[in-house]
Design an enzyme around this catalytic site. Structure first.
Site, short mmCIF file in Angstrom:
data_model
loop_
_atom_site.label_atom_id
_atom_site.label_comp_id
_atom_site.label_asym_id
_atom_site.label_seq_id
_atom_site.Cartn_x
_atom_site.Cartn_y
_atom_site.Cartn_z
N HIS A 16 125.28 105.60 26.29
CA HIS A 16 125.70 105.50 24.89
C HIS A 16 126.70 106.60 24.54
O HIS A 16 127.79 106.32 24.04
CB HIS A 16 124.46 105.58 24.00
CG HIS A 16 124.74 105.52 22.53
ND1 HIS A 16 124.49 104.40 21.78
CD2 HIS A 16 125.24 106.44 21.66
CE1 HIS A 16 124.83 104.62 20.53
NE2 HIS A 16 125.29 105.87 20.43
N GLU A 17 126.32 107.84 24.80
CA GLU A 17 127.18 108.96 24.40
C GLU A 17 128.47 109.01 25.21
O GLU A 17 129.52 109.38 24.69
CB GLU A 17 126.42 110.28 24.51
CG GLU A 17 125.20 110.39 23.59
CD GLU A 17 125.53 110.16 22.12
OE1 GLU A 17 126.69 110.39 21.70
OE2 GLU A 17 124.62 109.74 21.38
#
Length: 620
Positions: free
Chosen positions: A406-407
């Site tokens: 995600h990041e």
């Protein structure tokens, strides 16, 4: 949904994890776990020198007032100078914010963050005249200047947006006063950060014979414990610790809501939500449609809860039963495993994406492991001209792998936009911001499902995907509705203290989780959860997680299906940065987020996953 605590897990070697085609560049040497901030400032002393230098230059920015309308060249000169100052300010802000988040207890970090807050007020006060002056030029003059001066092209979107918001912009003097008050207006969020991350005495628990300090990071891990009694103990202790500050959290969040409501009135918006969305040209119908469709989809959410109860073999369902994995997976993942899996999962995005991701991973700009005083959660931050920075609290379970993907999706969005756009249009809207990150999660989930070697592994991954939809679509829509309700209450003149916040939140918990229908019992003690959500201090942000997973599913499924042009269409969206208004950018990519259809597709996806899981369960 997460895996078993690491004390009960068996390590998954990278070689085993990636017969999955792990890139050699990542396997060659372990990824660094603490970041190198020298691309911003080599030392804290350099940061302080740069801060003082920017402060000394603020009168030069103020002196530009009155010059923009003299000629196309003077407009370009003024905007170029302010762009350069903006970039200097961003470097200072990001460095201060990131150093504090690694250790909130450190007095030097706190002082630097405070100085950055003061600089924020002084800097924006010095340029508060800018938007009123642009608007005073009028559309015809701005259009003529744009035609006459090619160097203004990179400022065209800023100029268009400024003219669009003329009726919501106050006088230069008033804008200056509001900017100067910025640090005071944001102080309640700072109080919440320090109270939660530095000053709260978190309870100590013994779990599996080991002493555990139940801060937010450890809560995130232990709430998935397979022993129901442990989960209840964790919830009771964690929310008990938060609940003792209900009054303080109520004051801080209430002040944020009241500030937002007051600003909407001052800027001539009908509501705070209209102000928030209007600033980025997002129709309010997007927000309202999301909430309406989430409510229409509650039968699907309740179906999931009933399936969860059945698979966990529980006589009833409580709020502390949401997080344990439906199927246990005894695997632990190192940071390097997470990187290799992310690279493998994002292979459908193409060779250029893969090459850029490999390069960015090796830049040494990630702070990965939990530590005392470190902020919980994860984020990505970036400054134009420097590699993106990624902040994690890697725990070793599959949730941490998903968070990594995600990041780094955020980081790749930043890197792609920075590569494609000039500084002035590289920054992208919050409405777009969560799409790249969530699309990476979807790609990872689909990849892991394809790698499942057994029926149990497939059930685990399907269950994980289902929980992500629950947590990112329905939970964030519920958060968004909470923000609507608190702001509506403030607009009506109702008092917003901690008790009232808890009442409003508790009713939503019960509605979404089927308390009245007997689907899940909501214990009033856990209705303090609103105080646990830091995103509420950034009003009308969280709904964008729900809209983003909706958009991410749309793009990821088209890419995985090899739909002609799907990958290029998606990467073009990321590369557009802030050069196009976000709602229009998605419409250009074929997705209208103001209509019910995208949200209905998410709910249909949840039903399809449950259909597949039920078939697998029947064949067990």
């Amino acid at each position: 949904m997460k895996t078993l605590p690491l004390s009960r897990a068996v390590a998954l070697s990278l070689a085993t994890a990636l017969a999955l085609a792990a890139p050699a560049a990542v396997r060659a040497e372990p990824l660094p776990t603490t970041w190198n901030l020298s691309p911003l400032f080599a030392t804290p002393a350099d940061w302080e020198s740069a801060r003082k230098a920017l402060l000394a230059d603020l009168p030069k920015l103020t002196a530009l007032k009155g010059s923009l309308g003299k000629s196309a060249k003077s407009l370009r000169t003024g905007l170029d100078a302010i762009s350069a100052a903006n970039l200097r300010f961003e470097r200072l802000r990001v460095y201060a914010s990131m150093t504090q988040s690694t250790d909130n207890r450190d007095a030097a970090n706190q002082q630097r963050s405070n100085l950055a807050g003061q600089l924020d007020g002084e800097y924006h006060s010095a340029i508060a005249w800018l938007e009123p002056e642009i608007q005073s030029l009028g559309e015809a003059k701005v259009a003529a200047f744009l035609k006459a001066e090619p160097g203004l092209k990179k400022h065209a979107e800023h100029l268009r947006n400024s003219l669009r918001q003329a009726r919501h912009t106050l006088s230069a003097e008033t804008e200056g006063a509001l900017a100067a008050l910025g640090p005071v207006r944001s102080a309640t969020g700072d109080v919440r950060t320090l109270l939660f991350n530095a000053d709260t005495k978190w309870p100590e628990l013994t779990v599996d014979g080991k002493a555990e300090r139940l801060d937010s990071t450890k809560y995130g891990l232990l709430r998935q414990h397979p022993d129901r009694a442990v989960r209840k103990q964790v919830f009771d202790a964690f929310f008990g610790a938060i609940g003792q500050y209900e009054n303080t959290y109520g004051v801080t969040l209430g002040n944020v809501v009241q500030d937002d409501t007051t600003m909407a009135k001052l800027r001539h918006y009908p509501s705070a939500v209209a102000m928030s969305l209007g600033a980025e040209e997002i129709p309010e119908a997007v927000y309202r449609t999301l909430v309406a469709e989430a409510h229409k989809g509650l039968p699907t959410l309740h179906r999931y809860f009933k399936l969860r109860q059945k698979m966990l073999g529980l006589p009833d369902l409580h709020y502390y039963d949401i997080y344990p994995a439906l199927v246990t997976q005894n695997k632990a993942y190192s940071l390097d495993d997470a990187a290799a899996l992310t690279l493998a999962a994002t292979k459908p995005l193409g060779e250029d994406y893969q090459a850029l991701l490999k390069t960015t991973l090796k830049a040494g700009t990630m702070h990965a492991m939990p530590a005392p005083g470190k902020s919980g959660g994860a984020y990505q931050d970036g400054v134009y001209g420097a590699p993106p920075f990624v902040f994690l609290n890697h725990q070793g379970e599959f949730e941490s792998v998903s968070t990594f993907a995600h990041e780094w999706g955020h980081a790749m969005h930043t890197a792609i936009a920075n590569r494609a756009q000039p500084y002035e249009t590289a920054g992208y809207s919050l409405f777009i911001a969560e799409i790249a990150s969530t699309a990476n999660e979807v790609l990872l989930s689909q990849y892991m499902q394809g790698q499942a070697a057994t029926k149990e592994e497939k059930l685990y991954q399907l269950g994980y995907a289902l929980e992500r939809l629950r947590g990112t679509f329905f939970r964030q829509a519920m958060f968004g509705e909470f923000e609507l309700n608190t702001h509506d209450a403030a607009a009506k003149g109702e008092a917003l203290n901690g008790k009232r916040m808890t009442e409003l939140y508790c009713q939503l918990l019960k509605d979404y989780h089927g308390d009245a229908a007997g689907v899940m019992k909501i214990d009033p003690a856990y209705c303090q959860e609103w105080a646990f959500i830091p995103h509420f201090y950034r009003p009308f942000y969280v709904y964008q997680y729900a809209t983003s997973i909706t958009a991410a599913l749309h793009f990821a499924e088209d890419i995985l299906a090899a739909k002609p042009g799907a990958r290029d269409n998606y990467l073009k969206l990321l590369a557009s940065g802030g050069s196009v208004a976000p709602y229009q950018a998605l419409k250009n990519a074929g997705l209208d987020m103001a209509t019910p259809a995208p949200y209905q597709a998410v709910i249909h996806r949840m039903d399809a996953i449950m259909d597949e899981m039920e078939k697998l369960l029947a064949a067990r």
